[in-house]
Design an enzyme around this catalytic site. Sequence first.
Site, short mmCIF file in Angstrom:
data_model
loop_
_atom_site.label_atom_id
_atom_site.label_comp_id
_atom_site.label_asym_id
_atom_site.label_seq_id
_atom_site.Cartn_x
_atom_site.Cartn_y
_atom_site.Cartn_z
N HIS A 1 -7.35 -4.42 -1.16
CA HIS A 1 -6.63 -5.76 -1.36
C HIS A 1 -7.19 -6.38 -2.58
CE1 HIS A 1 -5.88 -5.38 3.11
NE2 HIS A 1 -4.89 -5.43 2.78
N HIS B 1 0.84 -1.25 -0.07
CA HIS B 1 0.15 0.00 -0.09
C HIS B 1 0.89 1.32 0.09
CE1 HIS B 1 -3.39 -2.63 0.67
NE2 HIS B 1 -2.89 -3.06 1.94
#
Lengths: 353, 353
Positions: B215, B55
């Site tokens: 995700h 991320h």
Amino acid sequence: MKKLINNAEDVVVEQLKGFGAAHSEVEVHFDPNFMSVAGGISGRVAVMSGGGSGHEPLHGGFVGYGMLDAACPVSVFTSPTPDQMYEAGKAVNGGKGILQIVKNYTGDVMNFQMAADMLRDDGIEVHNIIIDDDVALKDSLYTAGRRGLGTTVFAEKICGGASLEGYDLDKLAALCKKVNIHGKSMGMALTPCTTPQNGTPSFELAEDEIGIGIHGEPGVERTKIKSADGITETLRKHIFEDEAYTRQLSKWDVEKGDWVDTEVKDITFEKGDEMIALVNGMGGTPVSELYTVYNKLAELAGGHGVKIVRNLVGNYITSLEMAGMSITFLKVDDELLRLYDAPVNTPALRWGV
Amino acid sequence: MKKLINNAEDVVVEQLKGFGAAHSEVEVHFDPNFMSVAGGISGRVAVMSGGGSGHEPLHGGFVGYGMLDAACPVSVFTSPTPDQMYEAGKAVNGGKGILQIVKNYTGDVMNFQMAADMLRDDGIEVHNIIIDDDVALKDSLYTAGRRGLGTTVFAEKICGGASLEGYDLDKLAALCKKVNIHGKSMGMALTPCTTPQNGTPSFELAEDEIGIGIHGEPGVERTKIKSADGITETLRKHIFEDEAYTRQLSKWDVEKGDWVDTEVKDITFEKGDEMIALVNGMGGTPVSELYTVYNKLAELAGGHGVKIVRNLVGNYITSLEMAGMSITFLKVDDELLRLYDAPVNTPALRWGV
């Protein structure tokens, strides 16, 4: 084509409108399109650049305090037109002349020359300095000679700092040329990119391709997939072992009142050099992978006796969503490092303020 | 799998080494892995976060002056272990306790709780505040309740500023909760991403998918390709029309010496609200396309009587090379805006210094 766009023909104008809405420190103008630093400038040299869109944040993201005073964006991967630079130049003319930083793509070079002529007709002094730092190949689909890559970012930062410091136009043009011959770059692509106009990938890659430029031109070499370390070593080797490169560049001769060819020769890198290193993402590569590259690059540079004194790791000169990266090394002395470190406040680069 | 990596098992360590080599203001530690602000802190509350890698720049890119004091990265899309937070907490403990900012993923929540217990056993006060701002869905493959998205970036920035301003731990924990209930996000994906461990895309997308989390979980809805304007309006509508959301969150009860469930309720957005807007790239979307989104978003917000007083447009909380974006709105008052504007100097966010 999976893109966050509406109609292909509106892409650039809508992006510019969004950019203007997001960044009040930059003024966005339309018909012709350009961005300029809000409030204009006075009493110093204006620093301008421009080029096809698709390489963001270059150039518009670098308009602001301590970097560019204006940028001329245009359709993806095409050249801005002389009237854009002409209007931008008039808008940011602070009475001390204009430095135009031009990446070495044939259309850009020609159009910036025409703009310079138009501005001179209005009594504004202009110097065009060409950036051609890509060691991968000497000619491409888009260029005569080497292409302009990551050294452009350094030239814009360093010349912007120098303008604030009070460099006059001749001194600033000499500085920009110095940055260019002190910088060497090479890039690679893992995937192609797709322009909104075409809607299909710019080329096919069954394997990795190394040596690709910022437009998705065919590179010098296609190889099987390599490790990040292997790719990093390949680019570093090409950059460090690049021989002094000599090119004929057009330069405005004030006395003759005409463009004349001038021979410009690169430096070569030596042990003991102090460098600014850029690991630049092409747009579609996660920044985390760029750190894998930087990890190896720092180790390799150290092993070759080169000291990295500053670094940039991130997306600075991209090709839309292309996966891949480019590496740039700029050899610095006290002058270049001082100007690089000077405060900057732009949408895409900010420190010291 | 076209990635700039060497071996899949070395990915995170090599990225961390490169990050440490590039950013001398951050110390990188191994076994267990964490990043901490160089030189440590004293006399104020430490602000920590962490989570699976992939991320970036979240969280490591936000370690530095005015934001996070420590971050715990781990393999892509997995949860950091309690020993990481425990060691990180000990390393940055400045004698005034620790605020842990935790995205609402089941593993993260559990492991940060265990770390808090371990730190308390060492006599260090700890508050865990959970960020669960994704209005797209209430449960997912990875979470009980809503997921943590872009509000995490605002929580880290605002709480980092508050720690420097001298907020004590209780006040800082209350502030972090206030940020969470004032923030709402929703994201969408155009393409999946591929983790180094798996080597294949996380899901298949023949069409666009909207409502996807960070995700690559299945989203609330799959739709045919929409225009950027259409997608932007869909996300805005979900965010603005989200009803007050109530969740049970675990909270440490000092008197009981145990975790107790506490009911926390979101605010709703109203006309006249002042907002910070984030248009966040998922990693593989050119920043130029994010400006197309911001262009429409600013227009829509204005039409709904909402004033965007600050904005961020760029890659802040990504999913590797996923193409797509998320939108976050944070309703601000004087306190939140003052702390957001406070100087920050981290690898990925920098202003005012």
